[in-house]
Scaffold this motif. Structure first.
Motif, PDB file in Angstrom:
ATOM      1  N   ARG A   2       0.919  -1.360  -0.020  1.00  0.00           N
ATOM      2  CA  ARG A   2      -0.119   0.027  -0.076  1.00  0.00           C
ATOM      3  C   ARG A   2       1.080   1.215  -0.011  1.00  0.00           C
ATOM      4  O   ARG A   2       1.856   1.322   0.655  1.00  0.00           O
ATOM      5  N   ALA A   3       0.394   2.200  -0.695  1.00  0.00           N
ATOM      6  CA  ALA A   3       0.997   3.703  -0.556  1.00  0.00           C
ATOM      7  C   ALA A   3       1.125   4.243   0.841  1.00  0.00           C
ATOM      8  O   ALA A   3       0.089   4.006   1.570  1.00  0.00           O
ATOM      9  N   SER A   6       0.442  10.007   0.259  1.00  0.00           N
ATOM     10  CA  SER A   6      -0.711  10.363  -0.851  1.00  0.00           C
ATOM     11  C   SER A   6      -0.145  11.377  -1.756  1.00  0.00           C
ATOM     12  O   SER A   6       0.808  12.130  -1.699  1.00  0.00           O
ATOM     13  N   THR A  54       4.374   5.590  -8.702  1.00  0.00           N
ATOM     14  CA  THR A  54       3.314   5.038  -8.177  1.00  0.00           C
ATOM     15  C   THR A  54       1.749   6.062  -8.680  1.00  0.00           C
ATOM     16  O   THR A  54       0.899   5.733  -8.617  1.00  0.00           O
ATOM     17  N   THR A  56      -0.643   7.200 -11.125  1.00  0.00           N
ATOM     18  CA  THR A  56      -1.361   6.456 -12.152  1.00  0.00           C
ATOM     19  C   THR A  56      -1.945   7.272 -13.085  1.00  0.00           C
ATOM     20  O   THR A  56      -2.092   6.985 -14.260  1.00  0.00           O
ATOM     21  N   THR A 130      -3.873  10.900  -8.685  1.00  0.00           N
ATOM     22  CA  THR A 130      -4.248   9.592  -7.873  1.00  0.00           C
ATOM     23  C   THR A 130      -2.814   8.432  -8.216  1.00  0.00           C
ATOM     24  O   THR A 130      -2.407   8.615  -9.137  1.00  0.00           O
ATOM     25  N   ASP A 131      -2.635   7.887  -7.079  1.00  0.00           N
ATOM     26  CA  ASP A 131      -1.762   6.626  -7.171  1.00  0.00           C
ATOM     27  C   ASP A 131      -2.425   5.395  -7.052  1.00  0.00           C
ATOM     28  O   ASP A 131      -1.866   4.408  -7.034  1.00  0.00           O
ATOM     29  N   GLY A 132      -3.813   5.283  -7.212  1.00  0.00           N
ATOM     30  CA  GLY A 132      -4.504   4.280  -7.482  1.00  0.00           C
ATOM     31  C   GLY A 132      -5.463   4.016  -6.066  1.00  0.00           C
ATOM     32  O   GLY A 132      -6.316   3.182  -5.855  1.00  0.00           O
ATOM     33  N   GLU A 133      -4.764   4.634  -5.041  1.00  0.00           N
ATOM     34  CA  GLU A 133      -5.525   4.397  -3.701  1.00  0.00           C
ATOM     35  C   GLU A 133      -5.849   5.772  -3.004  1.00  0.00           C
ATOM     36  O   GLU A 133      -6.990   5.865  -2.353  1.00  0.00           O
ATOM     37  N   THR A 134      -5.055   6.884  -3.118  1.00  0.00           N
ATOM     38  CA  THR A 134      -5.387   7.985  -2.786  1.00  0.00           C
ATOM     39  C   THR A 134      -5.270   9.089  -3.743  1.00  0.00           C
ATOM     40  O   THR A 134      -4.591   8.962  -4.854  1.00  0.00           O
TER      41      THR A 134
END
Length: 277
Positions: A2-3, A6, A54, A56, A130-134
């Motif tokens: 996980r990142a 952020s 990271t 995206t 976004t980095d895909g998570e945040t």
């Protein structure tokens, strides 16, 4: 994995070239192109301390500050331009990437300068990464959208062949279609400097040429004769919208040929000029 950080939007500029990292409109307003598009780019730099790999995607929005739903507005050529996947580029910094979002602004983009449609608002550049998570966002960059008065006005009023004593009717008057090409409400004013139409022989008086806002005959009481002084027709061509980007109005022209004394080809200049409504 996980990142742990952020992503953030480091900088946002509005530029005239893809990937340009300097503001092309410092302290000013965006100017539009009559009847066409004005290409601008929302550019800048994004960062993720977990490393640039990271990152995206970047989304760019350029919208009028009062547009429905603000930063999450739906695409509308009058008030909201959205690029869902902006072009990403490399950066020397191991944690950063550049981005470039191409916006093709139509001439109906709503003006926010004094005298414009929304003088108390401005246009906002909103960027989300976004980095895909945040996610990280930025909407601090604002500009004014300039007003532009522009109409497409036909270049001639061609009555064609007419006989002596002829008076035009609703079936053979001349329809002049006026088309909105800017982002301000417009009218036209009309005049004729010359005393009339000069013919191969004789002259058709200026007062025999009349304009009207409805499809009626020469003798109808709503006609107005041309004069040397400019007269506002009050025809009113309104703002373009996303659904109707080029609203039109029709100005009708009527003519009476004298019963005698004229012949051959007749011509003169009629002045038809766009003015702010």
């Amino acid at each position: 994995a996980r990142a742990t950080s952020s992503p953030t939007v480091v900088s946002v500029v509005i530029a005239t070239t893809a990937n340009g990292q300097s503001d092309s409109f410092p302290g000013g307003s965006i100017d539009l192109v009559a009847g066409s598009t004005r290409t601008v780019y929302v550019n800048g730099v994004v960062e993720d301390l977990d490393g640039k790999a990271t990152i995206t995607s970047v989304t760019g929005v350029l919208h009028r500050s009062g547009a429905p739903s603000g930063d999450t507005c739906s695409p509308d050529t009058a008030n909201c331009y959205v690029v869902g996947n902006c072009a990403l580029g490399d950066n020397a910094d191991p944690n950063q990437k550049t981005f470039s979002c191409q916006m093709n602004l139509l001439n109906i983009a709503q003006s926010t300068v004094t005298g414009g449609q929304f003088p108390n608002e401005n246009w906002v550049a909103y960027v989300s990464v976004t980095d895909g998570e945040t996610f990280g966002t930025n909407n601090a960059t604002t500009k004014e959208m300039q007003s532009m008065l522009s109409l497409t006005i036909p270049s001639s009023i061609a009555f064609g062949a007419r006989g002596l004593g002829d008076q035009s009717t609703a079936g053979n008057n001349v329809e002049m279609v006026l088309t909105q090409r800017g982002n301000v409400e417009a009218d036209v004013e009309v005049s004729m400097t010359n005393s009339g139409l000069a013919c191969v022989s004789g002259n058709i008086p200026r007062s025999n040429i009349k304009w009207v806002l409805a499809d009626v005959e020469y003798t109808h009481g709503t006609n107005t004769a041309l004069t040397a002084n400019a007269i506002d027709t009050n025809i009113y061509i309104g703002y373009g919208t996303n659904g109707t980007p080029t609203p039109t109005k029709t100005l009708y022209w009527n003519l009476m040929i004298p019963p005698d004394g004229v012949g051959g080809y007749c011509s003169s200049a009629v002045n038809v000029s766009a003015i702010v409504h």
